[in-house]
Scaffold this motif. Structure first.
Motif, PDB file in Angstrom:
ATOM      1  N   GLU A  62       0.052  -8.692  -8.608  1.00 60.03           N
ATOM      2  CA  GLU A  62      -0.998  -9.511  -7.999  1.00 60.03           C
ATOM      3  C   GLU A  62      -0.920  -9.471  -6.482  1.00 60.03           C
ATOM      4  OE1 GLU A  62      -3.618 -11.048  -9.384  1.00 60.03           O
ATOM      5  OE2 GLU A  62      -2.994 -10.012 -11.211  1.00 60.03           O
ATOM      6  N   ALA A  63       0.272  -9.282  -5.959  1.00 57.26           N
ATOM      7  CA  ALA A  63       0.462  -9.193  -4.511  1.00 57.26           C
ATOM      8  C   ALA A  63       1.649  -8.278  -4.243  1.00 57.26           C
ATOM      9  CB  ALA A  63       0.696 -10.567  -3.901  1.00 57.26           C
ATOM     10  N   TYR A  64       1.493  -7.378  -3.306  1.00 58.04           N
ATOM     11  CA  TYR A  64       2.590  -6.494  -2.925  1.00 58.04           C
ATOM     12  C   TYR A  64       2.354  -6.004  -1.505  1.00 58.04           C
ATOM     13  CZ  TYR A  64      -0.613  -2.610  -4.111  1.00 58.04           C
ATOM     14  OH  TYR A  64      -1.682  -1.751  -4.168  1.00 58.04           O
ATOM     15  N   ASN A  65       3.397  -5.488  -0.898  1.00 60.99           N
ATOM     16  CA  ASN A  65       3.294  -4.913   0.441  1.00 60.99           C
ATOM     17  C   ASN A  65       3.362  -3.397   0.364  1.00 60.99           C
ATOM     18  OD1 ASN A  65       3.235  -7.486   1.513  1.00 60.99           O
ATOM     19  ND2 ASN A  65       5.371  -7.473   2.176  1.00 60.99           N
ATOM     20  N   VAL A  66       2.576  -2.757   1.178  1.00 57.38           N
ATOM     21  CA  VAL A  66       2.676  -1.311   1.396  1.00 57.38           C
ATOM     22  C   VAL A  66       3.277  -1.097   2.773  1.00 57.38           C
ATOM     23  CG1 VAL A  66       1.407   0.843   1.725  1.00 57.38           C
ATOM     24  CG2 VAL A  66       0.728  -0.738  -0.097  1.00 57.38           C
ATOM     25  N   VAL A  67       4.372  -0.348   2.827  1.00 59.75           N
ATOM     26  CA  VAL A  67       5.046  -0.065   4.090  1.00 59.75           C
ATOM     27  C   VAL A  67       4.811   1.403   4.442  1.00 59.75           C
ATOM     28  CG1 VAL A  67       7.234  -0.047   5.331  1.00 59.75           C
ATOM     29  CG2 VAL A  67       6.801  -1.795   3.576  1.00 59.75           C
ATOM     30  N   LEU A  68       4.195   1.625   5.590  1.00 58.65           N
ATOM     31  CA  LEU A  68       3.921   2.978   6.069  1.00 58.65           C
ATOM     32  C   LEU A  68       4.761   3.246   7.313  1.00 58.65           C
ATOM     33  CD1 LEU A  68       0.004   2.971   5.794  1.00 58.65           C
ATOM     34  CD2 LEU A  68       1.669   3.759   4.077  1.00 58.65           C
ATOM     35  N   VAL A  69       5.793   4.060   7.139  1.00 59.91           N
ATOM     36  CA  VAL A  69       6.603   4.491   8.278  1.00 59.91           C
ATOM     37  C   VAL A  69       5.864   5.661   8.930  1.00 59.91           C
ATOM     38  CG1 VAL A  69       8.839   5.366   9.025  1.00 59.91           C
ATOM     39  CG2 VAL A  69       8.698   3.794   7.066  1.00 59.91           C
ATOM     40  N   THR A  70       5.728   5.635  10.239  1.00 66.66           N
ATOM     41  CA  THR A  70       4.979   6.666  10.944  1.00 66.66           C
ATOM     42  C   THR A  70       5.841   7.368  11.987  1.00 66.66           C
ATOM     43  OG1 THR A  70       4.156   5.406  12.860  1.00 66.66           O
ATOM     44  CG2 THR A  70       3.018   5.070  10.750  1.00 66.66           C
ATOM     45  N   ASP A  71       5.276   8.398  12.587  1.00 68.26           N
ATOM     46  CA  ASP A  71       5.957   9.083  13.687  1.00 68.26           C
ATOM     47  C   ASP A  71       5.351   8.702  15.036  1.00 68.26           C
ATOM     48  OD1 ASP A  71       3.540  10.407  13.617  1.00 68.26           O
ATOM     49  OD2 ASP A  71       4.393  12.414  13.351  1.00 68.26           O
ATOM     50  N   VAL A  72       4.661   7.578  15.092  1.00 70.06           N
ATOM     51  CA  VAL A  72       4.027   7.128  16.330  1.00 70.06           C
ATOM     52  C   VAL A  72       5.106   6.685  17.330  1.00 70.06           C
ATOM     53  CG1 VAL A  72       2.408   5.501  17.378  1.00 70.06           C
ATOM     54  CG2 VAL A  72       1.965   6.413  15.083  1.00 70.06           C
ATOM     55  N   VAL A 121       2.789  -2.485   7.968  1.00 74.06           N
ATOM     56  CA  VAL A 121       2.973  -3.175   6.698  1.00 74.06           C
ATOM     57  C   VAL A 121       1.657  -3.820   6.302  1.00 74.06           C
ATOM     58  CG1 VAL A 121       4.256  -4.936   5.424  1.00 74.06           C
ATOM     59  CG2 VAL A 121       5.398  -3.604   7.217  1.00 74.06           C
ATOM     60  N   ILE A 122       1.178  -3.461   5.125  1.00 75.44           N
ATOM     61  CA  ILE A 122      -0.088  -3.977   4.607  1.00 75.44           C
ATOM     62  C   ILE A 122       0.208  -4.917   3.448  1.00 75.44           C
ATOM     63  CG2 ILE A 122      -2.310  -3.393   3.564  1.00 75.44           C
ATOM     64  CD1 ILE A 122      -1.818  -0.503   4.758  1.00 75.44           C
TER      65      ILE A 122
END
Length: 209
Positions: free
Chosen positions: A21-31, A42-43
């Protein structure tokens, strides 16, 4: 404007298995800004906003689809778009669209939404709203979550096409992958790793800008 370019034959939209029902998406970037690596994006995903999209995203992220995927479109004060995999085989695997969600939340700054080419065409492409784009609500773009960390990272992403807000040639990137986009757009930024965490987002989303 926020259309995704698809290389697929017409096919029935499908629904993914139910996710959290709820979760986080973590996107590690090279920025990197001034020699300093920027924090992950983090979304916080709220399934009640867009259950079909949220369920689908949970599967796609955990399949590794977004690992080494480029931020291929940056429209200043509008959106940053991503969601074409760096390998053609992965794009082929996830080319079948999912069913649409009604618009429940609004496309305010920091929200995250699927790009599409019209009804029944959502697959893997996403955009982060860099400004209040609530006018997109009436066009059928339903947000599924909001950036709760790393909004400054999103704003700092390299613009590969400064003379155009449309981004790179999506067809070429889809079919030729990262070898093409690296050669054609030196300096383009990537998601290095995407993951999910079944941690409930806060009751009230807060956006750090």
């Amino acid at each position: 404007m926020l259309n995704a370019c698809f290389l697929l034959a017409a096919s029935a939209a499908v629904a993914a298995a139910a996710g959290p029902e709820a979760y986080n998406v973590v996107l590690v970037t090279d920025v990197v800004v001034n020699g300093t690596a920027m924090e992950p994006i983090v979304i916080a995903v709220n399934r009640s906003w867009a259950p079909v999209g949220a369920d689908h995203l949970y599967e796609v992220v955990n399949d590794g689809f977004y690992d080494e995927a480029a931020f291929f479109r940056y429209a200043p004060a509008f959106v940053v778009q991503f969601g074409i995999a760096g390998t053609p085989a992965e794009n082929k695997k996830w080319e079948t669209p999912v069913k649409d969600d009604p618009v429940v939340a609004s496309n305010v700054a920091g929200t995250v939404t699927y790009a599409s080419a019209g009804p029944g065409t959502r697959t893997t492409q996403l955009f982060i709203n860099l400004a209040d784009n609530s006018f997109l609500d009436a066009q059928g773009f339903p947000p599924f979550g909001k950036v709760i960390q790393g909004f400054k990272t999103a704003v700092a992403i390299f613009n590969p096409t400064p003379d155009s807000t449309l981004g790179v040639d999506q067809k070429m990137y889809t079919t030729l992958g990262n070898s093409w986009i690296n050669a054609t757009y030196p300096g383009i930024n990537f998601i290095t790793k995407g993951s999910t965490s079944q941690l409930a987002p806060p009751k009230k989303f807060s956006l750090q800008i």
